[in-house]
Design a protein around this motif. Sequence first.
Motif, mmCIF file in Angstrom:
data_model
loop_
_atom_site.group_PDB
_atom_site.id
_atom_site.type_symbol
_atom_site.label_atom_id
_atom_site.label_comp_id
_atom_site.label_asym_id
_atom_site.label_seq_id
_atom_site.Cartn_x
_atom_site.Cartn_y
_atom_site.Cartn_z
ATOM 1 N N LYS A 90 0.751 -1.201 0.064
ATOM 2 C CA LYS A 90 0.013 -0.075 0.055
ATOM 3 C C LYS A 90 0.766 1.229 0.040
ATOM 4 C CE LYS A 90 -4.011 -1.949 2.070
ATOM 5 N NZ LYS A 90 -4.900 -1.815 3.272
ATOM 6 N N ILE A 91 2.101 1.114 0.412
ATOM 7 C CA ILE A 91 2.952 2.320 0.447
ATOM 8 C C ILE A 91 3.961 2.445 -1.052
ATOM 9 C CG2 ILE A 91 4.841 3.360 1.577
ATOM 10 C CD1 ILE A 91 3.645 2.132 4.328
ATOM 11 N N PHE A 92 4.367 1.172 -1.209
ATOM 12 C CA PHE A 92 5.444 0.966 -2.176
ATOM 13 C C PHE A 92 4.610 -0.078 -3.217
ATOM 14 C CE2 PHE A 92 8.285 1.857 1.181
ATOM 15 C CZ PHE A 92 9.169 2.972 0.554
ATOM 16 N N SER A 93 3.832 0.740 -4.037
ATOM 17 C CA SER A 93 2.905 -0.047 -4.813
ATOM 18 C C SER A 93 3.576 -0.639 -5.878
ATOM 19 C CB SER A 93 1.907 1.073 -5.253
ATOM 20 O OG SER A 93 1.225 1.760 -4.257
ATOM 21 N N LEU A 94 2.781 -1.732 -6.569
ATOM 22 C CA LEU A 94 3.251 -2.530 -7.791
ATOM 23 C C LEU A 94 2.167 -2.146 -8.777
ATOM 24 C CD1 LEU A 94 4.102 -5.661 -6.015
ATOM 25 C CD2 LEU A 94 5.772 -4.119 -6.660
ATOM 26 N N LYS A 95 2.715 -2.433 -9.786
ATOM 27 C CA LYS A 95 1.768 -2.532 -11.146
ATOM 28 C C LYS A 95 1.996 -3.845 -11.616
ATOM 29 C CE LYS A 95 4.913 0.078 -14.108
ATOM 30 N NZ LYS A 95 5.438 1.394 -14.928
ATOM 31 N N TYR A 96 1.092 -4.281 -12.638
ATOM 32 C CA TYR A 96 1.167 -5.569 -13.095
ATOM 33 C C TYR A 96 1.034 -5.686 -14.567
ATOM 34 C CZ TYR A 96 0.076 -6.081 -8.128
ATOM 35 O OH TYR A 96 0.251 -6.018 -6.946
ATOM 36 N N ARG A 97 1.217 -6.669 -15.157
ATOM 37 C CA ARG A 97 1.143 -7.098 -16.681
ATOM 38 C C ARG A 97 0.522 -8.619 -16.486
ATOM 39 N NH1 ARG A 97 3.202 -3.697 -20.639
ATOM 40 N NH2 ARG A 97 4.719 -2.075 -19.584
ATOM 41 N N VAL A 98 -0.622 -8.676 -17.353
ATOM 42 C CA VAL A 98 -1.211 -9.964 -17.643
ATOM 43 C C VAL A 98 -0.854 -10.443 -19.148
ATOM 44 C CG1 VAL A 98 -3.295 -11.015 -17.583
ATOM 45 C CG2 VAL A 98 -3.019 -9.328 -16.019
ATOM 46 N N ARG A 99 -0.347 -11.691 -19.022
ATOM 47 C CA ARG A 99 -0.187 -12.261 -20.378
ATOM 48 C C ARG A 99 -1.142 -13.641 -20.529
ATOM 49 N NH1 ARG A 99 5.622 -15.343 -21.297
ATOM 50 N NH2 ARG A 99 5.396 -17.272 -19.680
ATOM 51 N N TYR A 100 -1.822 -13.735 -21.710
ATOM 52 C CA TYR A 100 -2.836 -14.682 -21.847
ATOM 53 C C TYR A 100 -2.214 -15.464 -23.068
ATOM 54 C CZ TYR A 100 -5.324 -11.375 -24.737
ATOM 55 O OH TYR A 100 -5.377 -10.524 -25.744
ATOM 56 N N LYS A 101 -3.065 -16.835 -23.042
ATOM 57 C CA LYS A 101 -2.896 -17.366 -24.378
ATOM 58 C C LYS A 101 -4.197 -18.507 -24.690
ATOM 59 C CE LYS A 101 0.328 -20.552 -24.962
ATOM 60 N NZ LYS A 101 1.796 -21.336 -25.458
ATOM 61 N N ARG A 102 -4.848 -18.502 -25.604
ATOM 62 C CA ARG A 102 -5.776 -19.427 -25.786
ATOM 63 C C ARG A 102 -5.222 -20.873 -26.226
ATOM 64 N NH1 ARG A 102 -8.307 -20.347 -30.316
ATOM 65 N NH2 ARG A 102 -7.419 -18.535 -31.441
ATOM 66 N N HIS A 103 -5.656 -21.950 -25.840
ATOM 67 C CA HIS A 103 -5.003 -23.189 -26.292
ATOM 68 C C HIS A 103 -5.293 -23.328 -27.841
ATOM 69 C CE1 HIS A 103 -4.415 -27.533 -25.789
ATOM 70 N NE2 HIS A 103 -5.374 -27.772 -26.675
ATOM 71 N N GLY A 104 -4.148 -23.826 -28.255
ATOM 72 C CA GLY A 104 -3.667 -23.710 -29.692
ATOM 73 C C GLY A 104 -3.208 -22.557 -30.264
ATOM 74 N N ALA A 105 -3.200 -21.381 -29.493
ATOM 75 C CA ALA A 105 -2.710 -20.145 -30.256
ATOM 76 C C ALA A 105 -1.158 -20.292 -30.148
ATOM 77 C CB ALA A 105 -3.165 -18.853 -29.263
ATOM 78 N N ALA A 106 -0.347 -19.557 -31.263
ATOM 79 C CA ALA A 106 1.062 -19.825 -31.205
ATOM 80 C C ALA A 106 1.963 -19.123 -29.999
ATOM 81 C CB ALA A 106 1.530 -19.151 -32.547
ATOM 82 N N ARG A 107 1.428 -17.733 -29.529
ATOM 83 C CA ARG A 107 2.084 -17.083 -28.576
ATOM 84 C C ARG A 107 1.105 -16.279 -27.530
ATOM 85 N NH1 ARG A 107 2.874 -14.317 -33.395
ATOM 86 N NH2 ARG A 107 1.890 -12.012 -33.344
ATOM 87 N N PHE A 108 1.836 -15.875 -26.608
ATOM 88 C CA PHE A 108 0.967 -15.176 -25.442
ATOM 89 C C PHE A 108 0.696 -13.724 -25.875
ATOM 90 C CE2 PHE A 108 2.633 -18.268 -22.670
ATOM 91 C CZ PHE A 108 1.463 -18.553 -21.745
ATOM 92 N N ARG A 109 -0.176 -13.135 -25.424
ATOM 93 C CA ARG A 109 -0.584 -11.461 -25.605
ATOM 94 C C ARG A 109 -0.663 -11.120 -24.410
ATOM 95 N NH1 ARG A 109 -5.449 -11.108 -30.258
ATOM 96 N NH2 ARG A 109 -4.468 -12.220 -31.876
ATOM 97 N N GLN A 110 -0.359 -9.770 -24.226
ATOM 98 C CA GLN A 110 -0.037 -9.185 -23.008
ATOM 99 C C GLN A 110 -0.977 -7.895 -22.847
ATOM 100 O OE1 GLN A 110 3.570 -7.976 -21.478
ATOM 101 N NE2 GLN A 110 4.670 -9.907 -22.170
ATOM 102 N N VAL A 111 -1.510 -7.608 -21.644
ATOM 103 C CA VAL A 111 -1.961 -6.288 -21.378
ATOM 104 C C VAL A 111 -1.580 -5.863 -20.042
ATOM 105 C CG1 VAL A 111 -4.449 -7.001 -22.409
ATOM 106 C CG2 VAL A 111 -3.702 -7.520 -19.909
ATOM 107 N N GLY A 112 -1.669 -4.564 -20.040
ATOM 108 C CA GLY A 112 -1.013 -3.775 -19.051
ATOM 109 C C GLY A 112 -0.188 -2.669 -19.597
ATOM 110 N N PRO A 113 0.626 -1.725 -18.337
ATOM 111 C CA PRO A 113 0.394 -1.934 -16.972
ATOM 112 C C PRO A 113 -0.961 -1.826 -16.366
ATOM 113 C CG PRO A 113 1.627 -0.011 -17.243
ATOM 114 C CD PRO A 113 1.257 -0.666 -18.826
ATOM 115 N N ILE A 114 -1.386 -2.498 -15.195
ATOM 116 C CA ILE A 114 -2.668 -2.423 -14.504
ATOM 117 C C ILE A 114 -2.161 -2.237 -13.116
ATOM 118 C CG2 ILE A 114 -4.698 -3.679 -13.869
ATOM 119 C CD1 ILE A 114 -4.126 -5.332 -16.403
ATOM 120 N N GLU A 115 -2.767 -1.186 -12.506
ATOM 121 C CA GLU A 115 -2.271 -0.890 -11.025
ATOM 122 C C GLU A 115 -3.282 -1.703 -9.973
ATOM 123 O OE1 GLU A 115 -1.800 3.201 -10.114
ATOM 124 O OE2 GLU A 115 -0.877 3.625 -11.988
ATOM 125 N N ALA A 116 -4.428 -2.214 -10.561
ATOM 126 C CA ALA A 116 -5.416 -2.809 -9.725
ATOM 127 C C ALA A 116 -4.828 -4.349 -9.834
ATOM 128 C CB ALA A 116 -6.693 -2.927 -10.219
#
Length: 229
Positions: free
Chosen positions: A159-185
Amino acid sequence: MVPRLLLTLALWASCSPCNGREGISAATTQPQVQCRAIRYPIAIDCFWTLPPAANSTRSTSFIATYRLGVAAHGESWPCLQQTPEATTCTIPDVQIFSMVPYMLNVTAVHPWGISSSFVPFVPEHIIKPDPPEGVHLSPLPGQQLRVQWEPPRSWPFPKIFSLKYRVRYKRHGAARFRQVGPIEATSFTFRAVRPQARYCIQVAAQELTDYGELSDWSHPAIVSVTLDK
């Protein structure tokens, strides 16, 4: 006390027999050291390995010390080890937001002599949080999928030294991951998710103001559900 001990070891190494290790130089037996601010700002964790040339049937002990500033005459303090043979140490009471670098000295005491490595660093530059924890997925109505997670437990003051995040996702059968972010939640909702699909999702953390580097990716969360069309 610590500088005197290191001087004594250096004199001992220069006078001691090589025990059959004449072909091994100090450079090939130096500890290979890394430091990370995983628990910023309460501690710096350092760890090291020895190269294969330094292997011995007899154990090697280590003396780890640090100082503020690169000047050799500065006062040194012990980097805390559980045992002399331990290959990790901890620097407590970190001075934050200071551009004066720390200097870590790890001295390996071999059966045939000693070798040392010196590693300078600024705490903010070596921040690397552990991966987020508790990543889980929840299907929502309207072809949506929510991913939620928690800050790593090793990060002491989120809560004092906050982090941000990245999310990567891949649908089964897809060739590579995709990413979203940065996200503070600590949650994110995917929209227009394909029905009958299987998804693999991971989350990584980084210090909010871009100090240091991104964490490793979390353990994958996998969901295979029937979503509303």
